[in-house]
Design an enzyme around this catalytic site. Structure first.
Site, mmCIF file in Angstrom:
data_model
loop_
_atom_site.group_PDB
_atom_site.id
_atom_site.type_symbol
_atom_site.label_atom_id
_atom_site.label_comp_id
_atom_site.label_asym_id
_atom_site.label_seq_id
_atom_site.Cartn_x
_atom_site.Cartn_y
_atom_site.Cartn_z
ATOM 1 N N CYS A 63 -1.324 -11.756 -6.624
ATOM 2 C CA CYS A 63 -1.448 -10.614 -7.537
ATOM 3 C C CYS A 63 -1.776 -11.194 -8.920
ATOM 4 O O CYS A 63 -2.380 -12.268 -8.994
ATOM 5 C CB CYS A 63 -0.192 -9.741 -7.520
ATOM 6 S SG CYS A 63 1.336 -10.536 -8.059
ATOM 7 N N GLY A 64 -1.380 -10.521 -9.986
ATOM 8 C CA GLY A 64 -1.700 -11.048 -11.312
ATOM 9 C C GLY A 64 -0.892 -12.289 -11.654
ATOM 10 O O GLY A 64 -1.408 -13.252 -12.222
ATOM 11 N N THR A 65 0.396 -12.258 -11.278
ATOM 12 C CA THR A 65 1.310 -13.356 -11.607
ATOM 13 C C THR A 65 1.960 -14.011 -10.392
ATOM 14 O O THR A 65 2.566 -15.075 -10.525
ATOM 15 C CB THR A 65 2.465 -12.831 -12.482
ATOM 16 O OG1 THR A 65 3.131 -11.805 -11.722
ATOM 17 C CG2 THR A 65 1.968 -12.253 -13.796
ATOM 18 N N GLY A 66 1.927 -13.320 -9.273
ATOM 19 C CA GLY A 66 2.675 -13.753 -8.083
ATOM 20 C C GLY A 66 4.079 -13.179 -8.067
ATOM 21 O O GLY A 66 4.740 -13.144 -7.025
ATOM 22 N N HIS B 113 12.139 -27.962 -0.771
ATOM 23 C CA HIS B 113 13.516 -27.599 -1.100
ATOM 24 C C HIS B 113 13.906 -26.220 -0.581
ATOM 25 O O HIS B 113 15.032 -26.013 -0.147
ATOM 26 C CB HIS B 113 13.729 -27.588 -2.620
ATOM 27 C CG HIS B 113 13.685 -28.949 -3.233
ATOM 28 N ND1 HIS B 113 14.347 -29.262 -4.402
ATOM 29 C CD2 HIS B 113 13.057 -30.082 -2.847
ATOM 30 C CE1 HIS B 113 14.120 -30.531 -4.709
ATOM 31 N NE2 HIS B 113 13.330 -31.054 -3.776
ATOM 32 N N GLY C 25 5.363 -9.959 -8.796
ATOM 33 C CA GLY C 25 5.573 -8.672 -8.109
ATOM 34 C C GLY C 25 5.543 -8.851 -6.598
ATOM 35 O O GLY C 25 6.376 -8.287 -5.871
ATOM 36 N N MET C 26 4.610 -9.651 -6.127
ATOM 37 C CA MET C 26 4.502 -9.914 -4.683
ATOM 38 C C MET C 26 5.792 -10.552 -4.166
ATOM 39 O O MET C 26 6.295 -10.180 -3.099
ATOM 40 C CB MET C 26 3.316 -10.841 -4.405
ATOM 41 C CG MET C 26 1.963 -10.186 -4.558
ATOM 42 S SD MET C 26 1.743 -8.868 -3.338
ATOM 43 C CE MET C 26 -0.043 -8.640 -3.416
ATOM 44 N N ASP D 88 -3.430 -7.770 -4.118
ATOM 45 C CA ASP D 88 -3.811 -6.495 -4.732
ATOM 46 C C ASP D 88 -5.170 -6.692 -5.400
ATOM 47 O O ASP D 88 -5.819 -7.737 -5.216
ATOM 48 C CB ASP D 88 -2.706 -5.989 -5.680
ATOM 49 C CG ASP D 88 -2.557 -6.835 -6.942
ATOM 50 O OD1 ASP D 88 -3.266 -7.853 -7.077
ATOM 51 O OD2 ASP D 88 -1.724 -6.479 -7.803
ATOM 52 N N HIS D 89 -5.583 -5.712 -6.205
ATOM 53 C CA HIS D 89 -6.899 -5.806 -6.862
ATOM 54 C C HIS D 89 -6.995 -7.043 -7.755
ATOM 55 O O HIS D 89 -8.047 -7.669 -7.839
ATOM 56 C CB HIS D 89 -7.163 -4.532 -7.676
ATOM 57 C CG HIS D 89 -6.053 -4.178 -8.617
ATOM 58 N ND1 HIS D 89 -4.844 -3.672 -8.166
ATOM 59 C CD2 HIS D 89 -5.934 -4.293 -9.960
ATOM 60 C CE1 HIS D 89 -4.043 -3.479 -9.203
ATOM 61 N NE2 HIS D 89 -4.675 -3.850 -10.303
ATOM 62 N N ARG E 123 21.505 -31.160 2.157
ATOM 63 C CA ARG E 123 21.802 -30.276 1.035
ATOM 64 C C ARG E 123 20.846 -29.086 0.966
ATOM 65 O O ARG E 123 21.252 -27.973 0.625
ATOM 66 C CB ARG E 123 21.836 -31.040 -0.286
ATOM 67 C CG ARG E 123 20.516 -31.519 -0.828
ATOM 68 C CD ARG E 123 20.749 -32.344 -2.105
ATOM 69 N NE ARG E 123 19.558 -32.473 -2.927
ATOM 70 C CZ ARG E 123 18.532 -33.291 -2.675
ATOM 71 N NH1 ARG E 123 18.556 -34.040 -1.579
ATOM 72 N NH2 ARG E 123 17.514 -33.361 -3.492
ATOM 73 N N HIS E 124 19.591 -29.291 1.334
ATOM 74 C CA HIS E 124 18.625 -28.187 1.293
ATOM 75 C C HIS E 124 18.918 -27.186 2.409
ATOM 76 O O HIS E 124 18.896 -25.977 2.187
ATOM 77 C CB HIS E 124 17.193 -28.706 1.410
ATOM 78 C CG HIS E 124 16.800 -29.589 0.266
ATOM 79 N ND1 HIS E 124 16.974 -29.200 -1.044
ATOM 80 C CD2 HIS E 124 16.270 -30.832 0.221
ATOM 81 C CE1 HIS E 124 16.552 -30.170 -1.846
ATOM 82 N NE2 HIS E 124 16.133 -31.184 -1.093
HETATM 83 C C1 RB5 Z 1 -1.572 -5.378 -11.516
HETATM 84 O O1 RB5 Z 1 -2.146 -4.994 -12.726
HETATM 85 C C2 RB5 Z 1 -0.411 -6.350 -11.773
HETATM 86 O O2 RB5 Z 1 0.663 -5.667 -12.311
HETATM 87 C C3 RB5 Z 1 -0.037 -7.041 -10.481
HETATM 88 O O3 RB5 Z 1 -1.154 -7.713 -9.991
HETATM 89 C C4 RB5 Z 1 1.033 -8.130 -10.529
HETATM 90 O O4 RB5 Z 1 0.805 -9.023 -11.564
HETATM 91 C C5 RB5 Z 1 2.409 -7.700 -10.432
HETATM 92 O O5 RB5 Z 1 3.321 -8.545 -10.382
#
Ligand code: RB5
Length: 149
Positions: free
Chosen positions: A65-68, A98, A70-71, A8-9, A133-134
């Site tokens: 994305c910002g944290t990974g 794993h 949401g993706m 995303d952005h 196991r995996h």
């Molecule tokens: C976008 O602002 C942010 O919410 C998105 O990149 C992501 O971090 C969602 O998980």
């Protein structure tokens, strides 16, 4: 090997750098966007990459994305996808060894670009550890998916 990539952005700048890394390694890429910094909705890109991996158009996927997070939430809705959030070197190795993750989900707001480049490199260079196991645990997930279509 062919890699599907999307962001995303928030992940756009990191995506461009990861593409450079993949090109330097002569890995084929399918770039599903986004193509600029305009605000977009991350699930759209997660689904594009996840479907590409699920239908074997690509071997593995990279999502940023910002944290990974949401993706990963979105990508894991697609059949056959094991998308792992990666914010550490340990996780980069473990999600392949794993979890047999077929998509790595990265965060531009949780890690530096240098760290993320290292995570992608480890992810690409690590194989699933075919230990009993995996495999058994992956099979439990696949069976659940089959039984709950
Ligand atoms: C976008 O602002 C942010 O919410 C998105 O990149 C992501 O971090 C969602 O998980």
């Amino acid at each position: 090997m062919k890699i599907a990539i999307g962001a995303d952005h928030a992940g756009y700048v990191f995506k461009s750098a990861i593409i450079e890394l993949l090109e330097a390694r002569e890995i084929e890429i399918i770039d599903y966007g986004t193509k600029n910094l305009d605000s977009v909705d991350y699930p759209i890109y997660a689904f594009k990459v996840a479907k590409s991996v699920s239908n074997h158009e690509a071997d593995l996927g990279v999502l940023i994305c910002g944290t990974g997070v949401g993706m990963a939430i979105a990508a894991n809705k697609v059949k056959g996808i094991r998308a792992g959030v990666c914010q550490s070197v340990f996780a980069a190795k473990a999600i392949r060894e794993h979890n047999d993750a077929n998509i790595i989900c990265l965060g531009s707001r949780t890690n530096t670009l240098d760290e993320v480049i290292e995570f992608v490199t480890i992810f690409l260079d690590t194989q699933f550890s075919r230990g009993e196991r995996h495999q058994k645990r992956i099979d439990i997930i696949s069976d659940y998916e089959k039984e709950n279509k």
